[in-house]
Design a protein around this motif. Structure first.
Motif, PDB file in Angstrom:
ATOM      1  N   VAL A 135       0.661  -1.084  -0.101  1.00 37.56           N
ATOM      2  CA  VAL A 135      -0.231   0.007   0.017  1.00 37.56           C
ATOM      3  C   VAL A 135       1.229   1.403   0.389  1.00 37.56           C
ATOM      4  CG1 VAL A 135      -1.600   1.246   1.356  1.00 37.56           C
ATOM      5  CG2 VAL A 135      -1.871  -1.135   1.089  1.00 37.56           C
ATOM      6  N   ALA A 136       0.581   2.331  -0.409  1.00 39.28           N
ATOM      7  CA  ALA A 136       1.046   3.297  -0.805  1.00 39.28           C
ATOM      8  C   ALA A 136       1.604   3.665   0.756  1.00 39.28           C
ATOM      9  CB  ALA A 136      -0.006   4.851  -1.110  1.00 39.28           C
ATOM     10  N   ASN A 137       3.043   4.561   1.002  1.00 33.95           N
ATOM     11  CA  ASN A 137       3.371   5.321   1.868  1.00 33.95           C
ATOM     12  C   ASN A 137       3.896   6.873   1.837  1.00 33.95           C
ATOM     13  OD1 ASN A 137       5.824   4.329   0.755  1.00 33.95           O
ATOM     14  ND2 ASN A 137       6.131   2.956   2.470  1.00 33.95           N
ATOM     15  N   ALA A 138       3.396   6.922   0.702  1.00 36.54           N
ATOM     16  CA  ALA A 138       3.797   8.582   0.679  1.00 36.54           C
ATOM     17  C   ALA A 138       3.150   8.690  -0.505  1.00 36.54           C
ATOM     18  CB  ALA A 138       5.659   8.519   0.232  1.00 36.54           C
ATOM     19  N   ALA A 139       3.854  10.169  -0.917  1.00 41.44           N
ATOM     20  CA  ALA A 139       2.988  11.115  -2.143  1.00 41.44           C
ATOM     21  C   ALA A 139       4.673  12.002  -2.563  1.00 41.44           C
ATOM     22  CB  ALA A 139       1.964  12.143  -1.966  1.00 41.44           C
ATOM     23  N   VAL A 140       4.009  12.047  -4.127  1.00 47.15           N
ATOM     24  CA  VAL A 140       5.737  12.405  -4.801  1.00 47.15           C
ATOM     25  C   VAL A 140       5.473  13.857  -6.041  1.00 47.15           C
ATOM     26  CG1 VAL A 140       5.601  10.708  -6.737  1.00 47.15           C
ATOM     27  CG2 VAL A 140       8.242  11.780  -5.837  1.00 47.15           C
ATOM     28  N   GLN A 141       6.343  14.605  -5.563  1.00 49.50           N
ATOM     29  CA  GLN A 141       5.798  16.130  -6.562  1.00 49.50           C
ATOM     30  C   GLN A 141       7.195  16.419  -7.185  1.00 49.50           C
ATOM     31  OE1 GLN A 141       4.043  18.843  -3.795  1.00 49.50           O
ATOM     32  NE2 GLN A 141       5.857  19.731  -4.257  1.00 49.50           N
ATOM     33  N   GLN A 145      12.686  25.334  -9.174  1.00 45.38           N
ATOM     34  CA  GLN A 145      11.781  26.604  -9.517  1.00 45.38           C
ATOM     35  C   GLN A 145      12.818  25.934 -10.876  1.00 45.38           C
ATOM     36  OE1 GLN A 145       9.594  27.390  -7.942  1.00 45.38           O
ATOM     37  NE2 GLN A 145       8.902  29.028  -9.520  1.00 45.38           N
ATOM     38  N   THR A 146      13.389  27.259 -11.171  1.00 47.34           N
ATOM     39  CA  THR A 146      13.918  26.674 -12.967  1.00 47.34           C
ATOM     40  C   THR A 146      14.757  25.488 -12.620  1.00 47.34           C
ATOM     41  OG1 THR A 146      15.305  28.976 -11.736  1.00 47.34           O
ATOM     42  CG2 THR A 146      15.923  27.843 -14.480  1.00 47.34           C
ATOM     43  N   SER A 147      15.235  24.862 -12.106  1.00 48.62           N
ATOM     44  CA  SER A 147      15.756  23.433 -12.418  1.00 48.62           C
ATOM     45  C   SER A 147      14.376  22.468 -12.975  1.00 48.62           C
ATOM     46  CB  SER A 147      16.287  22.866 -11.532  1.00 48.62           C
ATOM     47  OG  SER A 147      15.099  22.543  -9.880  1.00 48.62           O
ATOM     48  N   SER A 148      12.518  22.874 -12.429  1.00 49.87           N
ATOM     49  CA  SER A 148      11.929  21.852 -12.590  1.00 49.87           C
ATOM     50  C   SER A 148      11.720  22.097 -14.494  1.00 49.87           C
ATOM     51  CB  SER A 148      10.530  22.738 -12.640  1.00 49.87           C
ATOM     52  OG  SER A 148      10.743  24.011 -12.569  1.00 49.87           O
ATOM     53  N   LYS A 149      12.325  22.995 -15.342  1.00 53.13           N
ATOM     54  CA  LYS A 149      11.752  22.964 -16.077  1.00 53.13           C
ATOM     55  C   LYS A 149      12.800  22.145 -16.613  1.00 53.13           C
ATOM     56  CE  LYS A 149      11.150  28.301 -17.423  1.00 53.13           C
ATOM     57  NZ  LYS A 149      12.272  29.155 -17.590  1.00 53.13           N
ATOM     58  N   ARG A 150      13.748  21.582 -16.356  1.00 54.48           N
ATOM     59  CA  ARG A 150      14.645  20.384 -17.001  1.00 54.48           C
ATOM     60  C   ARG A 150      14.449  19.176 -17.223  1.00 54.48           C
ATOM     61  NH1 ARG A 150      20.844  21.903 -17.290  1.00 54.48           N
ATOM     62  NH2 ARG A 150      20.833  24.184 -15.785  1.00 54.48           N
ATOM     63  N   GLU A 151      14.856  18.546 -18.461  1.00 57.23           N
ATOM     64  CA  GLU A 151      13.874  17.182 -18.319  1.00 57.23           C
ATOM     65  C   GLU A 151      14.133  16.122 -17.765  1.00 57.23           C
ATOM     66  OE1 GLU A 151      13.676  13.697 -22.210  1.00 57.23           O
ATOM     67  OE2 GLU A 151      14.672  15.893 -22.461  1.00 57.23           O
ATOM     68  N   GLN A 152      15.292  16.198 -17.016  1.00 55.71           N
ATOM     69  CA  GLN A 152      15.592  15.284 -15.688  1.00 55.71           C
ATOM     70  C   GLN A 152      14.959  16.139 -14.455  1.00 55.71           C
ATOM     71  OE1 GLN A 152      20.206  14.596 -15.817  1.00 55.71           O
ATOM     72  NE2 GLN A 152      19.046  12.029 -15.365  1.00 55.71           N
ATOM     73  N   LYS A 153      14.210  15.682 -13.077  1.00 54.21           N
ATOM     74  CA  LYS A 153      13.350  16.686 -12.801  1.00 54.21           C
ATOM     75  C   LYS A 153      14.061  15.941 -10.585  1.00 54.21           C
ATOM     76  CE  LYS A 153      10.615  17.813 -15.424  1.00 54.21           C
ATOM     77  NZ  LYS A 153      10.141  19.209 -16.196  1.00 54.21           N
ATOM     78  N   ASN A 154      13.479  16.820 -10.531  1.00 50.18           N
ATOM     79  CA  ASN A 154      14.225  16.495  -8.849  1.00 50.18           C
ATOM     80  C   ASN A 154      12.933  16.263  -8.615  1.00 50.18           C
ATOM     81  OD1 ASN A 154      17.071  17.571  -8.523  1.00 50.18           O
ATOM     82  ND2 ASN A 154      15.935  19.794  -8.696  1.00 50.18           N
ATOM     83  N   TYR A 155      12.749  15.298  -7.140  1.00 50.90           N
ATOM     84  CA  TYR A 155      11.404  15.313  -6.733  1.00 50.90           C
ATOM     85  C   TYR A 155      11.438  15.499  -4.872  1.00 50.90           C
ATOM     86  CZ  TYR A 155      10.992  12.751 -11.102  1.00 50.90           C
ATOM     87  OH  TYR A 155      11.401  12.198 -12.045  1.00 50.90           O
ATOM     88  N   LYS A 156       9.962  15.710  -4.427  1.00 44.08           N
ATOM     89  CA  LYS A 156      10.069  15.613  -3.167  1.00 44.08           C
ATOM     90  C   LYS A 156       9.169  14.527  -2.591  1.00 44.08           C
ATOM     91  CE  LYS A 156       9.971  19.566  -1.410  1.00 44.08           C
ATOM     92  NZ  LYS A 156       9.120  21.211  -0.354  1.00 44.08           N
ATOM     93  N   ILE A 157       9.304  13.382  -1.923  1.00 44.63           N
ATOM     94  CA  ILE A 157       9.179  12.367  -1.421  1.00 44.63           C
ATOM     95  C   ILE A 157       8.249  12.955   0.094  1.00 44.63           C
ATOM     96  CG2 ILE A 157       8.842  10.065  -1.484  1.00 44.63           C
ATOM     97  CD1 ILE A 157      11.178   9.868  -2.717  1.00 44.63           C
ATOM     98  N   ARG A 158       7.341  12.871   0.237  1.00 46.33           N
ATOM     99  CA  ARG A 158       6.486  12.843   1.682  1.00 46.33           C
ATOM    100  C   ARG A 158       6.844  11.300   1.904  1.00 46.33           C
ATOM    101  NH1 ARG A 158       5.294  17.705  -0.269  1.00 46.33           N
ATOM    102  NH2 ARG A 158       6.143  19.659   0.567  1.00 46.33           N
ATOM    103  N   ILE A 159       6.648  10.857   2.769  1.00 48.73           N
ATOM    104  CA  ILE A 159       6.353   9.879   3.506  1.00 48.73           C
ATOM    105  C   ILE A 159       5.032  10.640   4.256  1.00 48.73           C
ATOM    106  CG2 ILE A 159       6.483   8.235   5.352  1.00 48.73           C
ATOM    107  CD1 ILE A 159       9.590   8.484   4.213  1.00 48.73           C
TER     108      ILE A 159
END
Length: 597
Positions: A135-141, A145-159
């Protein structure tokens, strides 16, 4: 009126006083003996230090289990959740939109439900976080800011709160560092600063990420997303883990030069706007802003000696080592953003904590690319002096001496070439194999040969930056140039006066041109003693002003103004403005775009 001879009835209050007096008399004994006296003090007098507030320091135990050269393998299974918690989105949606899409539409960033599991290259491992769970234990987004325009993304995972934590953290930030050709500069900076007693650092970890997309359109198998760096998020949990006061004040600096901006108000103010407040500083802890706003009022009050403000409200050692570290590592992107300030709840003192060190150790790469960043006044101590706090503080000799001492200590004991070479060698052995294989190979900024060249240059950057620091002590201070205006049929421009630490006389040079490289100069003057210049009206078009200060020893300094070039980087000391068709003047606004988190 009370009659003579008649007994007055005592009030309840008077009776209470009489009873209390009797009780106290009884406590002294009813035998008529003399009350006991304090025992005579027969000890030999010794001088004692008066009680002092404990200096805030990092909790070194939090790093006890660090293996700086290890790689943790994370498995992230993403699914569509519910509209109620904003997780009803596909993985494709998450990776399609930049932060600007959400800002423009004034909506929260899309999330997916996620199952986070820790393991090794074979798969999730028994005994590790998330093992055996379905079962899911987290959410991800996405994050950044500027880096979010790049093809390779940074992620934030909230448990999720009821699902525990990983290494005492419920928010996990995974950074790709796409603008960093070696992919470990930020981690290197944090790992170096955690050994400096006067600084507060953060935990970091190399992470190899696999993602299984079970949302609509996903392939349902784990896909290699390459190497990331996990950086500990600074929040109340961070404060607690680092032995700090999680009830205290914690702000992230977005753009802040220690002025009392109009948007900075108390929550009780009817005009309080949290979004406007957080354009300058983000609230990460206690949201009673009274202490911060009172401090800003003091800094702007020149009748209060800056020494009194610093000694009461800051730890000058913390400030000087924080500044010295970024001076020596060449992190030019920290003067008015990319750090946190922290203050314990019952303390008046504030402490500086570093954040986002991606610009550190970038000089060799920029020189190789002929990229104009981290030059001019962004070298040495002058990169900090546009701040109201530092502009006042470092006009005082003893604080400059304290900063110089911190620079010398770091250079000799924490950032010397031996330490730097060893760290760089160790990290490159871990990182380089990932950089030059898929998927990261596709986005590599340099060839393997040039990668090794950059590593060799990075080890020498501390010494180069040290020399820039020494030069900055000799130069006049930078200053701001105003926007030209029409006065009596001519254009007039004023600028702030410069400052010389040795009290040498200062003159100014002025140039007006149609290009930021000042090849086509229209007006030029040298040896100006007053911070002003007038010249003839100009036809409509784009123009550039360059003002430099020069002291009696011949050292020069650019003004703070710069022009963001279309090719990237800054044209230092160039202030751009436009003459409109109606003769009015418009100042050019630079577009910041050098975020690499």
């Amino acid at each position: 009126m009370q009659r003579k001879g008649r007994r007055r009835i005592k009030t309840a209050g008077e009776l209470a006083v009489i009873i209390l007096a009797a009780v106290l008399a009884g406590c002294g004994g009813s035998s008529g003996e003399e009350p006991a006296t304090a025992a005579p003090q027969t000890g030999t007098y010794v001088e004692k230090e008066p009680p002092q507030e404990n200096r805030v320091s990092d909790n070194m135990a939090v790093y006890a289990d660090d293996d700086e050269n290890s790689v943790v393998t994370m498995y992230l299974t993403v699914r569509q959740g519910t509209e109620g918690d904003n997780t009803n989105h596909t993985w494709t949606e998450i990776n399609t939109y930049s932060a600007y899409y959400y800002d423009d539409n004034e909506i929260p960033r899309y999330n997916c439900e996620a199952l986070l599991q820790i393991g090794d290259e074979n798969g999730p491992a028994e005994g590790e976080f998330g093992y055996g769970e379905t079962v899911a234990n987290a959410a991800v987004q996405i994050r950044g800011q500027t880096s979010s325009k790049r093809e390779q993304k940074n992620y934030k995972i909230r448990i999720k709160e009821e699902k525990g934590s990983w290494r005492g953290q419920r928010t996990i930030a995974l950074n790709k560092h796409v603008g960093d050709p070696v992919r470990f500069r930020n981690k290197l900076a944090y790992d170096l600063m955690k050994n400096v007693p006067e600084m507060i650092s953060a935990r970091t970890q190399f992470v190899h990420l696999y993602v299984k997309d079970e949302t609509e359109g996903g392939n349902g198998v784990f896909t290699d997303y390459g190497l990331y760096t996990q950086v500990e998020q600074m929040n109340k949990t961070y404060l607690k883990n680092h032995g700090l006061d999680n009830r205290g004040h914690l702000y992230k600096i977005n753009f802040f030069e220690w002025y009392r901006y109009d948007a900075l108000k108390l929550k009780s103010d009817p005009d309080y706007d949290e979004a406007a407040f957080e354009k300058y500083i983000e609230i990460k802890g206690n949201d009673d802003h009274t202490k911060l706003l009172d401090l800003l009022d003091k800094i702007s009050d020149y009748s209060i000696p800056i020494e009194d403000i610093v000694e009461q409200n800051f730890d000058s050692q913390n400030i000087c080592y924080w500044m010295a570290f970024h001076i020596l590592t060449g992190n030019y992107d920290v003067g008015s953003r990319n750090y946190y300030i922290y203050s314990p709840l019952n303390s008046e003192k504030w402490y500086f904590i570093s954040w986002d060190n991606d610009a550190a150790f970038s000089r060799t790469y920029h020189e190789w690319k002929d990229y104009s960043e981290g030059k001019s006044w962004e070298q040495g101590m002058t990169q900090f002096l546009h701040s109201a706090l530092f502009e006042r503080m470092f006009k005082v000799d003893r604080y400059r001496a304290q900063l110089s001492a911190a620079v010398e200590d770091l250079r000799a004991n924490y950032l010397n070439r031996e330490i730097m070479s060893q760290k760089i060698s160790e990290y490159s052995e871990v990182v380089k194999p990932y950089v030059y294989r898929l998927p990261d190979l596709t986005y590599s900024l340099v060839s393997q040969e040039n990668y090794d060249m950059l590593l060799n240059g990075m080890a020498d950057e501390t010494e180069t930056n040290y020399q820039y620091f020494l030069e900055s002590l000799e130069r006049p201070w930078p200053f701001f140039v105003g926007t030209p205006y029409v006065e009596d049929g001519r254009l007039e421009v004023l600028w702030d006066t410069s400052f010389d630490m040795d009290n040498e006389s200062i003159t100014y040079s002025f140039a007006l041109a149609t290009d930021y490289s000042f090849q086509n100069i229209l007006v030029q003057e040298e040896g100006l003693r007053l911070p002003e210049m007038t010249f003839d009206l100009l036809p409509p078009g784009q123009y550039f002003i360059r003002v430099r200060a020069k002291n009696a020893s011949g050292y020069e300094q650019d003004c703070y103004d710069y022009y963001s070039m279309d090719s990237g980087g800054k044209a230092y000391g160039a202030k751009c403005f436009y003459v409109n068709e109606d003769g009015t003047i418009t100042e050019h606004e630079n577009t910041e775009g050098n975020e690499t988190e």
